[in-house]
Enzyme design. Sequence first.
Site, PDB file in Angstrom:
ATOM      1  N   HIS A 132      -3.768  -1.078  -3.991  1.00 41.72           N
ATOM      2  CA  HIS A 132      -5.214  -1.107  -3.770  1.00 41.72           C
ATOM      3  C   HIS A 132      -5.750   0.283  -3.443  1.00 41.72           C
ATOM      4  CE1 HIS A 132      -4.112  -5.312  -2.110  1.00 41.72           C
ATOM      5  NE2 HIS A 132      -4.369  -5.411  -3.396  1.00 41.72           N
ATOM      6  N   LYS A 187      -5.745   6.541   4.778  1.00 38.34           N
ATOM      7  CA  LYS A 187      -5.149   5.536   5.655  1.00 38.34           C
ATOM      8  C   LYS A 187      -3.969   6.129   6.408  1.00 38.34           C
ATOM      9  CE  LYS A 187      -6.151   1.781   2.421  1.00 38.34           C
ATOM     10  NZ  LYS A 187      -5.551   0.799   1.518  1.00 38.34           N
ATOM     11  N   TYR A 235      -2.993  -0.547   9.971  1.00 35.98           N
ATOM     12  CA  TYR A 235      -3.442   0.721   9.403  1.00 35.98           C
ATOM     13  C   TYR A 235      -4.858   1.078   9.821  1.00 35.98           C
ATOM     14  CZ  TYR A 235      -5.251  -2.278   5.555  1.00 35.98           C
ATOM     15  OH  TYR A 235      -5.871  -3.245   4.804  1.00 35.98           O
ATOM     16  N   ASP A 250      -3.880  -9.786  -7.201  1.00 35.01           N
ATOM     17  CA  ASP A 250      -2.995  -8.639  -7.429  1.00 35.01           C
ATOM     18  C   ASP A 250      -2.157  -8.789  -8.698  1.00 35.01           C
ATOM     19  OD1 ASP A 250      -4.055  -7.520  -5.160  1.00 35.01           O
ATOM     20  OD2 ASP A 250      -2.244  -7.676  -3.958  1.00 35.01           O
TER      21      ASP A 250
END
Length: 183
Positions: free
Chosen positions: A62, A72, A132, A170
């Site tokens: 992603h 991130k 995260y 996904d």
Amino acid sequence: MQCIETGLSGCVILEPKIIRDERGYFMESFNEKTFAAVSGQEVHFVQDNQSHSTQGVLRGLHYQCGAHAQAKLVRVIHGEVLDVAVDIRPESPTFGKHVAVHLSAENQRQLFIPRGFAHGFLVLSATATFFYKCDNFYDKESEGGILFNDPDLGIDWQFPLDTVLVSEKDKNLPTFKNARNVW
């Protein structure tokens, strides 16, 4: 905190200093000033996310596009994952290359993934809690993704892919060649 280069510009592994004694341990998981000093990069996080998954769950790959691109800082609070970052910056000398890093509650490693990377992870332990920090807010309209098993990327997920648990969304992501432009 120690900073380890991954070979992909800006994408670094961080190893925090852990102070252990008979009570357990203490560590500073993030300090903006220390991060800038050891990595040479500045970042200001605005959103924290956490997920819990079972063994074989694969989430990704992603990314966020344009003004909503995100850097991130990822880590595992419980369990172990194989974490993957793919450079999708067209001007980068490592465009299309990836790094795979084992992150676990035991090794306390973190991976900093700059803007312009696709990201995913696969749970290797019975369960894992993944945490995260993001430097930009999530925007549904700016979502992008790449198929996790795209042969052009050649990612070795170190797990039998015929047994992974992947969301329908996904499973239907485009290949790297057909993915949405990050910028």
